[in-house]
Design an enzyme around this catalytic site. Structure first.
Site, short mmCIF file in Angstrom:
data_model
loop_
_atom_site.label_atom_id
_atom_site.label_comp_id
_atom_site.label_asym_id
_atom_site.label_seq_id
_atom_site.Cartn_x
_atom_site.Cartn_y
_atom_site.Cartn_z
CG ASN A 7 -1.82 1.15 1.32
OD1 ASN A 7 -1.85 2.00 0.42
ND2 ASN A 7 -2.60 1.22 2.39
NE ARG A 98 -6.44 0.28 1.10
CZ ARG A 98 -6.81 0.34 2.35
NH1 ARG A 98 -5.99 -0.06 3.29
NH2 ARG A 98 -7.99 0.78 2.67
CD GLU A 395 -8.92 -2.53 4.94
OE1 GLU A 395 -8.44 -2.33 6.07
OE2 GLU A 395 -9.28 -1.61 4.19
#
Ligand code: ADP
Length: 414
Positions: A7, A98, A395
């Site tokens: 991310n 992400r 996540e």
């Protein structure tokens, strides 16, 4: 398969290394090998890395950009002293990114190729603070690992592409939607997919029979109405600013306030927007902190009025959204709490549910107090007509599993 989950932010890189495959996914035996974060990229960066055995290392390194950060991370991962079980960069078989915004085009996770890169680029306008950094992370990873290592994009918006028109359109002149795609997109979609999947696992329901209101309450907060297993409404909108009261974001306000405050305080519209994003919410109301744990301590120990007020506003707004989603989805089987606040702040969960007794919600105070620190389970009484669950979200795990599924062409059960 060894999957690196990334991310990439403006000056940060969060990562997790997960070893998983079809069998591990089916039996929930995915291995979390290491996770961490590199901050202040662009100067003397600070890294924190934690391994599955709890050992952590922290330090600094001069890292001028995302590419340098990824190279640093790869060197650490393959260093025998790190004991990750990965000894060569070539053993990283896939990377899951992400990506904040997929616009209307990306309805599910996809293998990244030039067309996908272009697609992410095309919606930069909609997520100027996130998509450019996500893209930089993807390019840096490709440069470091080579084009042969598959990379997968997992979008925060994808789960909400099922919203019906009447839920995603604002009542603005329709041409604004046609020209600029001004509409509600929603975020936290990866979290909601994970929560509804876990809820199904815990209750034995099918996807079609999954009717829940999920609340992701972290630093950013949102609610999602999941009917028949799909998202039919969610509280974040065109940007993550809309909806619930958050750590530093205001959530819903009357848009006329922007011009009014701008005039009174001599601020430009972007400056007011910055105030709504960074100086509002729990921080703005309490004048103390954006951190719910600190606010609860402050309210408790010093009976600080504004700390209480901030918590009350937070709980009240969340309860209002639950009420509106009950109307939107014609009732619900359960309410699911997730995120740092949803998973830990039992008093806040109790405040949110307190005045929902009319709809048959009854929390079990003992279960509610016990369900903290990553524990997963029901917190309502046996007799409660609507169940209330704490479902810790993950996540990164979902991104890792999506990466395996996309790369290996497996069907998604989420
Ligand atoms: P992010 O959205 O950045 O991932 P988190 O999901 O970790 O953030 O949520 C952060 C929020 O969770 C903060 O407001 C923090 O105070 C709150 N939180 C974490 N642990 C607790 C706790 N034990 N009690 C109350 N609030 C907590």
């Amino acid at each position: 398969m060894n999957v690196l989950v990334l991310n990439a932010g403006s000056s940060t890189l969060k990562f997790q290394l997960v070893r998983t495959d079809a069998e591990a996914m089916a039996s929930d035996s995915d291995e979390r090998i290491a996770r961490g974060m590199i901050e202040r990229i662009g100067g003397e960066a600070v890294f924190t890395i934690r391994k599955a055995d709890g050992q952590s290392s922290r330090g600094t390194a001069p890292l001028r950009d995302q590419r340098a950060a990824i190279d640093f991370l790869l060197r650490w991962l393959v260093d025998p002293a790190s004991e990750t079980g990965v000894t060569r960069v070539a053993e990283i078989e896939g990377v899951g990114h992400r990506v904040a915004h997929g616009g209307e085009a990306f309805r599910r996770s996809v293998l990244i190729d030039d067309a996908v890169l272009q697609g992410i680029e095309d919606v930069i306008d909609l997520a100027p603070l996130h998509n450019p950094h996500n893209l930089r992370g993807i390019h840096a990873t490709r440069a470091a690992l080579g084009a042969g290592v598959p990379q997968v994009a997992v979008f925060d918006t994808a789960f909400h592409t099922s919203l019906p028109e009447h839920a995603y359109l604002y009542a603005l002149p329709y041409q604004l939607y046609r020209r600029y795609r001004v509409r509600r997109y929603g975020f936290h979609g990866t979290s909601y997919r994970y929560i509804s999947h876990r809820y199904r696992g815990l209750t034995g329901r099918t996807r079609e029979a999954t009717n829940i209101i999920a609340l992701h309450l972290g630093n950013g907060c949102s609610a999602c109405a999941i009917k028949g297993g799909i998202s039919i409404d969610t509280s974040m909108g065109f940007t993550p600013l809309e909806g619930l009261v958050m750590g530093t974001r205001s959530g819903d306000i009357d848009p006329a306030i922007i011009d009014f405050i701008g005039g009174k305080e001599g601020l430009s519209p972007p400056e007011v927007e910055n105030m709504l994003n960074k100086q509002s919410g729990l921080l703005g109301v309490s004048g103390l902190t954006n951190d719910m744990r600190e606010l609860l301590a402050e309210a408790d120990e010093h009976d600080d009025r504004r700390a209480w007020l901030a918590i009350e506003l937070f709980a009240y707004r969340a309860r209002k959204y639950i009420g509106s989603y009950l109307a939107a989805m014609d009732g619900t089987d359960a309410i699911c709490f997730a995120g740092g606040i949803g998973e830990n702040a039992a008093p806040v969960r109790a405040m949110i549910c307190e005045e929902l007794r009319w709809m048959g919600i009854e929390l079990d105070p003992r279960l509610n107090d016990a369900m903290v620190g990553g524990r997963e389970g029901r917190i309502s009484t046996d007799g409660s007509r609507v169940e209330v669950w704490v479902v810790p979200t993950d996540e990164e795990l979902l991104i890792a599993r999506d990466t395996v599924r996309v790369v290996q062409g497996l069907e998604s059960r989420y």
